[in-house]
Motif scaffolding. Structure first.
Motif, PDB file in Angstrom:
ATOM      1  N   PRO A   9      -8.510   6.400  -4.862  1.00 16.40           N
ATOM      2  CA  PRO A   9      -7.602   5.414  -4.278  1.00 16.40           C
ATOM      3  C   PRO A   9      -8.175   4.002  -4.399  1.00 16.40           C
ATOM      4  CG  PRO A   9      -8.743   6.629  -2.557  1.00 16.40           C
ATOM      5  CD  PRO A   9      -9.110   7.266  -3.866  1.00 16.40           C
ATOM      6  N   PRO A  10      -7.305   3.013  -4.530  1.00 18.76           N
ATOM      7  CA  PRO A  10      -7.791   1.636  -4.578  1.00 18.76           C
ATOM      8  C   PRO A  10      -8.496   1.283  -3.271  1.00 18.76           C
ATOM      9  CG  PRO A  10      -5.389   1.714  -4.637  1.00 18.76           C
ATOM     10  CD  PRO A  10      -5.873   3.116  -4.611  1.00 18.76           C
ATOM     11  N   LEU A  59     -10.853  -7.973 -10.035  1.00 23.24           N
ATOM     12  CA  LEU A  59     -10.161  -7.638 -11.275  1.00 23.24           C
ATOM     13  C   LEU A  59     -10.290  -6.155 -11.590  1.00 23.24           C
ATOM     14  CD1 LEU A  59      -8.519  -8.786 -13.581  1.00 23.24           C
ATOM     15  CD2 LEU A  59     -10.646  -9.246 -14.790  1.00 23.24           C
ATOM     16  N   ALA A  60     -11.459  -5.587 -11.371  1.00 23.43           N
ATOM     17  CA  ALA A  60     -11.663  -4.159 -11.630  1.00 23.43           C
ATOM     18  C   ALA A  60     -10.752  -3.304 -10.754  1.00 23.43           C
ATOM     19  CB  ALA A  60     -13.120  -3.786 -11.400  1.00 23.43           C
ATOM     20  N   GLN A  61     -10.612  -3.650  -9.493  1.00 19.86           N
ATOM     21  CA  GLN A  61      -9.762  -2.868  -8.589  1.00 19.86           C
ATOM     22  C   GLN A  61      -8.275  -3.110  -8.840  1.00 19.86           C
ATOM     23  OE1 GLN A  61     -10.221  -0.447  -6.101  1.00 19.86           O
ATOM     24  NE2 GLN A  61     -12.156  -0.303  -7.191  1.00 19.86           N
ATOM     25  N   SER A  62      -7.900  -4.348  -9.134  1.00 21.72           N
ATOM     26  CA  SER A  62      -6.480  -4.631  -9.344  1.00 21.72           C
ATOM     27  C   SER A  62      -5.984  -4.042 -10.658  1.00 21.72           C
ATOM     28  CB  SER A  62      -6.207  -6.134  -9.282  1.00 21.72           C
ATOM     29  OG  SER A  62      -6.937  -6.817 -10.276  1.00 21.72           O
ATOM     30  N   ALA A  63      -6.862  -3.871 -11.630  1.00 24.62           N
ATOM     31  CA  ALA A  63      -6.462  -3.318 -12.923  1.00 24.62           C
ATOM     32  C   ALA A  63      -6.113  -1.838 -12.837  1.00 24.62           C
ATOM     33  CB  ALA A  63      -7.572  -3.535 -13.949  1.00 24.62           C
ATOM     34  N   PRO A  97       2.104   0.918  -9.894  1.00 18.62           N
ATOM     35  CA  PRO A  97       3.175   0.317  -9.093  1.00 18.62           C
ATOM     36  C   PRO A  97       3.306   0.958  -7.713  1.00 18.62           C
ATOM     37  CG  PRO A  97       3.881   0.531 -11.353  1.00 18.62           C
ATOM     38  CD  PRO A  97       2.548   1.234 -11.249  1.00 18.62           C
ATOM     39  N   GLY A  98       3.339   0.098  -6.707  1.00 23.79           N
ATOM     40  CA  GLY A  98       3.445   0.538  -5.317  1.00 23.79           C
ATOM     41  C   GLY A  98       2.113   0.522  -4.579  1.00 23.79           C
ATOM     42  N   GLU A  99       1.001   0.552  -5.296  1.00 25.57           N
ATOM     43  CA  GLU A  99      -0.313   0.505  -4.646  1.00 25.57           C
ATOM     44  C   GLU A  99      -0.718  -0.941  -4.396  1.00 25.57           C
ATOM     45  OE1 GLU A  99      -2.585   4.491  -6.218  1.00 25.57           O
ATOM     46  OE2 GLU A  99      -2.913   2.637  -7.336  1.00 25.57           O
ATOM     47  N   THR A 139      -3.085  -9.706   0.347  1.00 21.21           N
ATOM     48  CA  THR A 139      -2.711  -8.395  -0.162  1.00 21.21           C
ATOM     49  C   THR A 139      -2.087  -8.564  -1.538  1.00 21.21           C
ATOM     50  OG1 THR A 139      -2.374  -7.509   2.060  1.00 21.21           O
ATOM     51  CG2 THR A 139      -1.323  -6.331   0.245  1.00 21.21           C
ATOM     52  N   VAL A 140      -2.598  -7.792  -2.490  1.00 16.07           N
ATOM     53  CA  VAL A 140      -2.077  -7.789  -3.861  1.00 16.07           C
ATOM     54  C   VAL A 140      -1.425  -6.428  -4.074  1.00 16.07           C
ATOM     55  CG1 VAL A 140      -2.672  -7.919  -6.296  1.00 16.07           C
ATOM     56  CG2 VAL A 140      -3.914  -9.330  -4.637  1.00 16.07           C
ATOM     57  N   THR A 141      -0.128  -6.426  -4.354  1.00 20.01           N
ATOM     58  CA  THR A 141       0.627  -5.187  -4.580  1.00 20.01           C
ATOM     59  C   THR A 141       1.099  -5.169  -6.025  1.00 20.01           C
ATOM     60  OG1 THR A 141       1.421  -5.218  -2.293  1.00 20.01           O
ATOM     61  CG2 THR A 141       2.608  -3.802  -3.853  1.00 20.01           C
ATOM     62  N   ARG A 142       0.798  -4.074  -6.720  1.00 20.16           N
ATOM     63  CA  ARG A 142       1.240  -3.924  -8.113  1.00 20.16           C
ATOM     64  C   ARG A 142       2.708  -3.544  -8.099  1.00 20.16           C
ATOM     65  NH1 ARG A 142      -2.065  -2.860 -12.546  1.00 20.16           N
ATOM     66  NH2 ARG A 142      -0.864  -3.076 -14.431  1.00 20.16           N
ATOM     67  N   VAL A 143       3.550  -4.351  -8.760  1.00 22.45           N
ATOM     68  CA  VAL A 143       4.975  -4.101  -8.802  1.00 22.45           C
ATOM     69  C   VAL A 143       5.359  -3.381 -10.097  1.00 22.45           C
ATOM     70  CG1 VAL A 143       7.264  -5.183  -8.782  1.00 22.45           C
ATOM     71  CG2 VAL A 143       5.440  -6.079  -7.319  1.00 22.45           C
ATOM     72  N   SER A 144       4.775  -3.824 -11.220  1.00 22.01           N
ATOM     73  CA  SER A 144       5.071  -3.188 -12.503  1.00 22.01           C
ATOM     74  C   SER A 144       3.829  -3.220 -13.382  1.00 22.01           C
ATOM     75  CB  SER A 144       6.221  -3.909 -13.205  1.00 22.01           C
ATOM     76  OG  SER A 144       5.820  -5.217 -13.600  1.00 22.01           O
ATOM     77  N   CYS A 145       3.834  -2.382 -14.396  1.00 18.44           N
ATOM     78  CA  CYS A 145       2.715  -2.323 -15.341  1.00 18.44           C
ATOM     79  C   CYS A 145       3.033  -3.090 -16.596  1.00 18.44           C
ATOM     80  CB  CYS A 145       2.391  -0.878 -15.716  1.00 18.44           C
ATOM     81  SG  CYS A 145       1.703   0.045 -14.347  1.00 18.44           S
TER      82      CYS A 145
END
Length: 116
Positions: free
Chosen positions: A41-42, A60-64, A68-70, A110-116
């Motif tokens: 998990p992130p 950057l390592a964790q956000s990469a 989506p959704g995490e 908070t950084v949320t990934r929306v799309s790849c």
């Protein structure tokens, strides 16, 4: 005279077998192959006291690895806008940024990934 296959014989023949038995855990590989692997998990990241470059690398390592959704939450003792710029430019897709606390002693974003 050296033994066949040794570095001194001039020709070397090595056979690697049982790759799963090699300790690859430190490289993030799971013994037993993909069937036993699972994503970790992130992690929320506290970059308080880190220099900008070290903080950028960790975030950057964790956000990469986000799907989506995490999301991850970054905690810093300065405005992490420069770190967020790196995410915007270097991580494919779209990430949503939300400031949770805005200093002066602690910043939480908070950084949320929306799309790849």
């Amino acid at each position: 005279m050296s033994a066949p296959g040794s570095a001194l014989s001039g020709t070397s023949t090595f056979t690697v077998t049982g790759v799963d038995e090699i300790d690859l855990l430190t490289l993030g590989h799971m013994p037993g192959g993909a069937r036993r692997a699972h994503a970790s998990p992130p992690q929320d990241i506290d970059v308080t006291g880190l220099g900008l470059r070290a903080a950028q690398v960790r975030v950057l390592a964790q956000s990469a690895i986000l799907v989506p959704g995490e999301h991850i939450t970054i905690t810093a003792d300065y405005d992490p806008a420069a770190i967020l710029d790196v995410i915007h430019h270097d991580v494919p897709g779209f990430s949503m940024i939300e400031y949770r606390a805005s200093g002066p002693q602690q910043w939480r974003v908070t950084v949320t990934r929306v799309s790849c």
